[in-house]
Design a protein around this motif. Structure first.
Motif, PDB file in Angstrom:
ATOM      1  N   TYR A   1       0.820  -1.208   0.000  1.00 55.38           N
ATOM      2  CA  TYR A   1       0.000   0.000   0.000  1.00 55.38           C
ATOM      3  C   TYR A   1       0.861   1.267   0.000  1.00 55.38           C
TER       4      TYR A   1
ATOM      5  N   ALA B   1      -3.646  -1.722  -4.002  1.00 56.26           N
ATOM      6  CA  ALA B   1      -3.729  -0.361  -3.471  1.00 56.26           C
ATOM      7  C   ALA B   1      -4.462   0.587  -4.405  1.00 56.26           C
TER       8      ALA B   1
ATOM      9  N   SER C   1       0.189   3.399   5.701  1.00 54.85           N
ATOM     10  CA  SER C   1       0.473   2.021   5.315  1.00 54.85           C
ATOM     11  C   SER C   1       1.774   1.524   5.927  1.00 54.85           C
TER      12      SER C   1
END
Length: 541
Positions: free
Chosen positions: A131, A186, A468
């Protein structure tokens, strides 16, 4: 001619509408903007949308989109826009569900690949680490080529990497495929929120965003439950990844068949291409087509700008730190809950997975109360402040209540985690935690958009990357922390950290307007902080 520039009044309304696709609509005096041609917000605003209202057009062939144009995403039927909203939320649910799914099959993975607990934790941490990379790619690419192409390419690769996980023969392959899967998963985290802004006006966007906010937190809480019961039922661990493959593949098909392009500048580019083809006149153009950057400029745009803004803005840095801590704790719980419920209360993997459900139920209750209580109050504030925007600090009312609740939930969970205390006590601590997480997420997320407007995408991009990093890092030390300190003191430590950050929304609510006036990136600093009618009444008195 539909492709030619309309009159100046219509242009102002059109571009104001178009610009609202990426931010909360705001009335900004164009004369003030004209006084400062070097204003950094003006630069960012022009990158995709062309001249601002009142500015002289370059020529008569710039393609525009009127407020009632059928191609304008905000004019599509409400049922269709709600479908786009719910489907975008499902794409986020898909990604976050995949992030936590291996938590229920950790024993099988350890047995198959003969690795320890730390390496098993990497199956979650590396996916979330993806991410960090993904938003830096998918966000800017969607602003150049459109939302749909990015969704198609990323979900195709994401589906393939789920197949790779299911067929992994060794430790290296499953870890690599998990990281790459997270990178491509993501895309909805970076772009689904932008789709919300593309299709909804300010009046409805708050409701849509409230429902959408469930997805990032519903997936991680549902994942352990599903994989836990699959493990208990005797199904091979590979079927968890085959389930993820089926889910991702189904979403890919629906993206291709049902998801439209929603990004207005790209829609204008396609209209310009169509006009050039139909008329044979190559003079038609869209603003995005003339926004050409060198590779070095694009690299700076993608990688440097978000972090330049982050480190120059104390408000954004504080918000990012708080939201990153919250996000990291969500993934930390995947290691903490098994220690409390599997070891302490002797539940199997499936029942231990069910212990996450109060977090999700609390989140649902938070959305319902937001829609019934706070959204109507915000709608009233919109009318009171018209034609000016509502000050961003009004978004923080949620956070003022949620921050103390979030802190209390850690002490509740920690000091009821003794094995001799009923499991219902630590279980129900998840309800206020989930409730507070959603309110904090909604308040701080919307506050960031309202404050930074033209650079909100870059602000959110840096926030997503840092968040993240916390999500990937927290699980790596959570097991050791809970085993060394025991669940009581480990949770107390987290509660104290949350307590330190609790004043952030209070400080922003009280002093945010003053800080915004000094910000280089916040264009709303000089707008009224009280309803015009009240200010007028106060001055008369």
């Amino acid at each position: 001619m539909s492709g030619q520039r309309s009159s100046a009044p219509d242009l102002a309304g059109t571009q104001a509408l178009e610009r609202s696709s990426s931010r909360t609509p705001t009335v900004v005096d164009s004369n003030d903007l004209a006084d400062d041609q070097n204003d950094i917000n003006l630069q960012f605003e022009h990158e995709a949308y062309g001249p601002a209202p009142g500015e002289k057009p370059l020529d008569a062939y710039e393609v525009t989109m009127g407020p009632t144009d059928p191609d304008n995403p905000k004019t599509w039927s409400r049922p269709y826009r709600w479908y786009v909203t719910m489907f975008s939320a499902v794409l986020v649910l898909n990604a976050t569900f995949a992030s936590s799914a291996p938590s229920g099959i950790v024993p099988q993975l350890m047995e198959k690949f003969t690795f320890g607990t730390e390496v098993a934790t990497l199956t979650i941490a590396l996916f979330v680490a993806g991410y960090c990379v993904g938003p830096l790619l998918w966000g800017p690419l969607s602003e150049q080529y459109g939302r749909k192409p990015v969704f198609i390419i990323s979900f195709f690769a994401y589906t393939c990497f789920q197949v790779g996980c299911a067929l992994s023969p060794n430790t290296a392959s499953i870890l690599v495929f998990r990281f790459l899967g997270g990178t491509f998963a993501a895309a909805p985290l970076a772009n689904s929120g932008a789709v919300m802004s593309d299709v909804w006006d300010a009046d409805t966007r708050g409701k849509a965003m409230a429902i959408f906010a469930l997805a990032p937190f519903a997936g991680p809480t549902i994942g352990p439950t599903v994989s836990g019961f699959m493990a208990v039922s005797g199904v091979s661990w590979r079927w968890v990844f085959w389930l993820l493959t089926i889910f991702a593949g189904t979403c890919l098909v629906l993206i291709v068949l049902t998801l439209p392009e929603t990004y207005a500048p790209v829609i204008l580019v396609r209209r310009a291409e169509r006009l050039r083809k139909e008329t044979g006149d190559d003079r038609y153009w869209a603003p995005l087509e003339r926004n050409k950057m060198t590779f070095r400029q694009r690299l700076k745009h993608v990688l440097a700008r978000p972090f330049i803004i982050l480190f120059r803005e104390p408000m954004l840095l504080a918000i990012t730190l708080y939201m990153s801590f919250i996000y990291g704790v969500v993934y930390l719980l995947f290691e903490a809950y098994p220690i409390v419920f599997t070891r302490g209360h002797h539940f199997n993997a499936g029942i231990s997975g069910l212990m996450f459900l109060p977090i999700f139920i609390g989140a649902v209750f938070a959305v319902i109360t937001y829609l019934l209580v706070f959204n109507p109050r915000y709608m009233k504030a919109i009318q009171e402040f018209a034609p000016h925007p509502v000050p961003p600090e009004y978004r923080l009312e949620l956070c003022v209540y949620a921050a103390p609740i979030y802190t209390i939930s850690f002490f509740w969970f920690g000091w009821t985690s003794y094995p001799w205390i009923s499991y219902w006590a630590p279980l129900m601590a998840g309800f206020p935690m989930g409730f507070a997480i959603i309110w904090l997420f909604l308040g701080l997320f919307n506050y960031t958009i309202d404050v930074y407007l033209f650079v909100a995408a870059s602000a959110l991009s840096s926030m997503t990357v840092v968040r993240s990093l916390f999500g990937a890092g927290f699980p790596l030390f959570s097991t050791q922390m809970y085993e060394t300190l025991n669940p009581r003191w480990a949770s107390t430590l987290l509660g104290c950290l949350a307590l330190v950050m609790t004043p952030i929304p209070f400080v922003l609510k009280k002093f945010g307007a003053k800080v915004r006036r000094k910000s280089k990136y916040a264009p709303t600093g000089n707008l009224p902080t009280k309803p015009p009618a009240k200010e007028k009444g106060a001055s008369t008195a």
